[in-house]
Design a protein around this motif. Sequence first.
Motif, PDB file in Angstrom:
ATOM      1  N   ARG A  96       0.817  -1.214   0.000  1.00  0.00           N
ATOM      2  CA  ARG A  96       0.000   0.000   0.000  1.00  0.00           C
ATOM      3  C   ARG A  96       0.848   1.259   0.000  1.00  0.00           C
ATOM      4  NH1 ARG A  96      -4.813  -0.741   2.714  1.00  0.00           N
ATOM      5  NH2 ARG A  96      -5.632  -2.842   2.443  1.00  0.00           N
ATOM      6  N   ARG A 145       2.743   4.493   1.201  1.00  0.00           N
ATOM      7  CA  ARG A 145       3.497   4.622   2.442  1.00  0.00           C
ATOM      8  C   ARG A 145       2.717   5.375   3.494  1.00  0.00           C
ATOM      9  NH1 ARG A 145       6.493   0.871   3.097  1.00  0.00           N
ATOM     10  NH2 ARG A 145       4.581   0.123   2.155  1.00  0.00           N
ATOM     11  N   LEU A 146       1.862   6.266   3.082  1.00  0.00           N
ATOM     12  CA  LEU A 146       1.118   7.069   4.051  1.00  0.00           C
ATOM     13  C   LEU A 146       0.146   6.216   4.840  1.00  0.00           C
ATOM     14  CD1 LEU A 146       2.189   9.747   4.089  1.00  0.00           C
ATOM     15  CD2 LEU A 146       0.538  10.477   2.394  1.00  0.00           C
ATOM     16  N   THR A 147      -0.422   5.216   4.173  1.00  0.00           N
ATOM     17  CA  THR A 147      -1.328   4.298   4.862  1.00  0.00           C
ATOM     18  C   THR A 147      -0.587   3.603   5.989  1.00  0.00           C
ATOM     19  OG1 THR A 147      -2.392   3.904   2.739  1.00  0.00           O
ATOM     20  CG2 THR A 147      -2.898   2.367   4.502  1.00  0.00           C
ATOM     21  N   LEU A 157       2.098   4.602   7.463  1.00  0.00           N
ATOM     22  CA  LEU A 157       2.487   5.578   8.478  1.00  0.00           C
ATOM     23  C   LEU A 157       1.375   5.762   9.493  1.00  0.00           C
ATOM     24  CD1 LEU A 157       4.732   7.747   9.148  1.00  0.00           C
ATOM     25  CD2 LEU A 157       3.225   9.384   8.081  1.00  0.00           C
TER      26      LEU A 157
END
Lengths: 264, 303, 314
Positions: free
Chosen positions: B98, B100-102, B104
């Motif tokens: 997924r 990277r923000l997910t 994070l």
Amino acid sequence: MSHPLLKLDHATIRFGGLTAVSKFNLEVQPCELIGLIGPNGAGKTTAFNMITGVYQATEGTIHLNGRSIAGVKPHDLTRQGIARTFQNIRLFGSLSVIDNVRAAMQLHCKHGISASLWRGARFKAHEKEVETRALELLDIFKLADTRDEEAKSLPYGDQRRLEIVRALATKPKLLLLDEPAAGMNPTEKEELMHLIRFIKDKFQIAVMLVEHDMTVVMGICERIAVLEYGIKIAEGTPQQIQRDPKVIAAYLGTETEKEVPIDA
Amino acid sequence: MDWLLQQLINGLALGSIYALIALGYTMVYGVLRFINFAHADVLMLGAYAAYFLAPAVNSVIPLPSLTGAVIVTLISVMICTGIGILIEFLAYRPLRKRPRLTVLITAIGVSLFIEFTCQHSAVFGADTKPFPQLLPEHDYHFGGLVVSSNDLVVVVTTLLLLAGLWFIVQRTKMGTAMRAVSHNQQAAALMGININRIISFTFGLGSALAAIAGILYAMKAPGIDPLMGVQPGLRAFIAAVLGGIGNLPGAALGGLILGLLETFAGGISGLSNYRDGIAFAILILILLFKPAGLLGKATVEKV
Amino acid sequence: MSSSSSYLTGAKRWMIAGIVLAVVVSMFSAQFNRYHLGIIVDIGINIILAVSLNLINGHTGQFSLGHAGFMAVGGYTAAKISLVVSPMLPPALQPLIFLVALIAGGLLAALAGFGVGVPSLRLKGDYLAIVTLGFGEIIRVIVQNMEAVGAASGLKGIPKYTTLGWTFGLAAVTIYFVTSLVNSTYGRGFIAVSDDEVAASSMGINPVRYKVTAFVTGAFFAGIAGGLYAHHKQFLSPTGFDFLKSIDIVVMVILGGMGRTAGVVVAAIILTLLPEVLRQFSEYRMIIYSLLIIVLMMARPQGLFTWNRKKGAA
């Protein structure tokens, strides 16, 4: 004195130890159709990136309409008349087809934040104009029916054509197309060639084309420049290029290269 | 002059702890390209593990003692290594593909989950508990300088661990595989490297270091509580960025620099209230002017 | 009629209707249960926070984790102005002072937004998140050390100017502002920058202008929300504007589906009511909340309200 539309003078770009494009000289006149070819990794897309301001030339100069583009940001260069498509499609994925085109019309938009908020009659009229013009462009490329579909749900060939429409929406004087025929079948390529010639004449723009498909390149380009390892090795008409031994060598290798026997 | 040297020693000790924690952040970022917010909480879990183990070990080998401390630490490390690997398996592995923000945000969720669960009275409780003394303590005096044995232990342990880590990363197959995965996961997989195993190993290694750091930190702190990892974790993260995230020597260097800076700033009156702010200011400055960090390399986006 | 602006035919009318409705209902607010009224006002404030953050995170794709900082700037500024000015002026002028205080708070917050947005321009993803987090914390630390606003012990005795009318009226304005901004030829630039910054700049869209505009506008409304919050709770403390508060708002935006204003509004309502609904589980509240975040990211990161993926439509 009339300048060429675009002039690259010894344009060079280095990334660390690698010289991707070296002393590239090229002139593009208004309404010319120029091809840029060369083996993979020759620096063609890098040259495009230099012309559109994504990369700054390390040495040499690039002039658009007689003015240097050094230090000018990509969005300002677009304002000055350069538009492009990308080797790997870069559409605005979450926007619809028509919104992709309308997004590209923002730069000629006379209103900004306050008009968007006030939404008076003038704003609505302008939005209508934008929509009409976007549909006209989409129509040329037979994409008007898909206007409300999500851009990334289109078939590959349609996405490539949409990118061209989007670039045209910025009212460029010079249109850079990076491998527009990639992934197309012969019929589509035929149609593409026709469309490129059509938009060049209708909108009076110069077109510079990076392509690997020689039918397309030789079929529509008036002039061709050949890059190998970042250096221009030949320039001329399609006929001249086809016969140029340096070009042939760059693509196919020379006769003196020995065949290496495969051990049994 | 004495004051300067004293601060230097204190700063080195603090910096060593930051370095140990920073290594975990940077290793995980290297292989998975995201910031494991929950790393700081492993630190806390390490300290609590030691807290609960100490009485048990004490009945066999009386504490404080070197042997006892080592046993407590070893078992805590094993527990935290297991927890780290478990977190990766449950929370991050399903999100491997997924954005990277997910991941994070998931990491933030995991961190909060651990913290809030531990604060519940049925688990650890939110109050501060005194940390048992694991090692015999002694203050060494050199002229006007006071060097506590704890500080010495911190620095020596860190040096040993750094050496051990260097050895693992540079000289063993696992370490080479780690470096390969951090450069190019796809290519590493094509070369026959079991990506899952390497990532688990990385998490385990980072968690082990965090656990030790947690125990060392707890030895010097007034007490332990479920949120104890937050501040050191944040500092260590900034240290990792300072040194160049993804870069191991950078993390160690960043930790030391930050520890020293903080100690010196803390000694200057008026500045100490702003300690948190200073750490963040350093972070922002680094990311603005040299986002690759002191030892990192900037990458160019291909257009 | 084009599809994406058909939503907004008469959008201005909706906004005015919303304001009128809010003011009218507010006039009967003396009849409401005090406690419930407080929660409803909380909902309104959270709607403003969520919609304003949505402009930055959702529409423009800039992952900001420091929104609470802007709220703090706005809240403290508005509170300070009220505290200093109101005693000096007749009570009849109170609404005017309140409006001035709110706007001043918003403007100062907008300035902070500018201060955060400009340095953050080159950063993406993780790094941007961390930097904005850092900025939010710096703001908190500064406030914590400012005697003029009560430092760590907080600012007390703020007059209770916030009413249902003010809150939902301003919420209507915020929603109108953000959706109109984005739904125009100009506004498509925000989403273009979010989708592909390089392509956007090649199409003549200036990413700097859009990112900074998003931050400044988002911060402005967060500041207004902060002012409303200050005059509602009547007490401000720096710990109320920490990282957790920023996360609260971020979760609302994610739950609502980044970029979908309607979804974000619903998410704000749900997440404000959730702690009340779970009152009996209050000791597990934060544990459940953090689990919710994890589950949301794993199972449905596009939010609860995203059925067709078109951004740009409200």
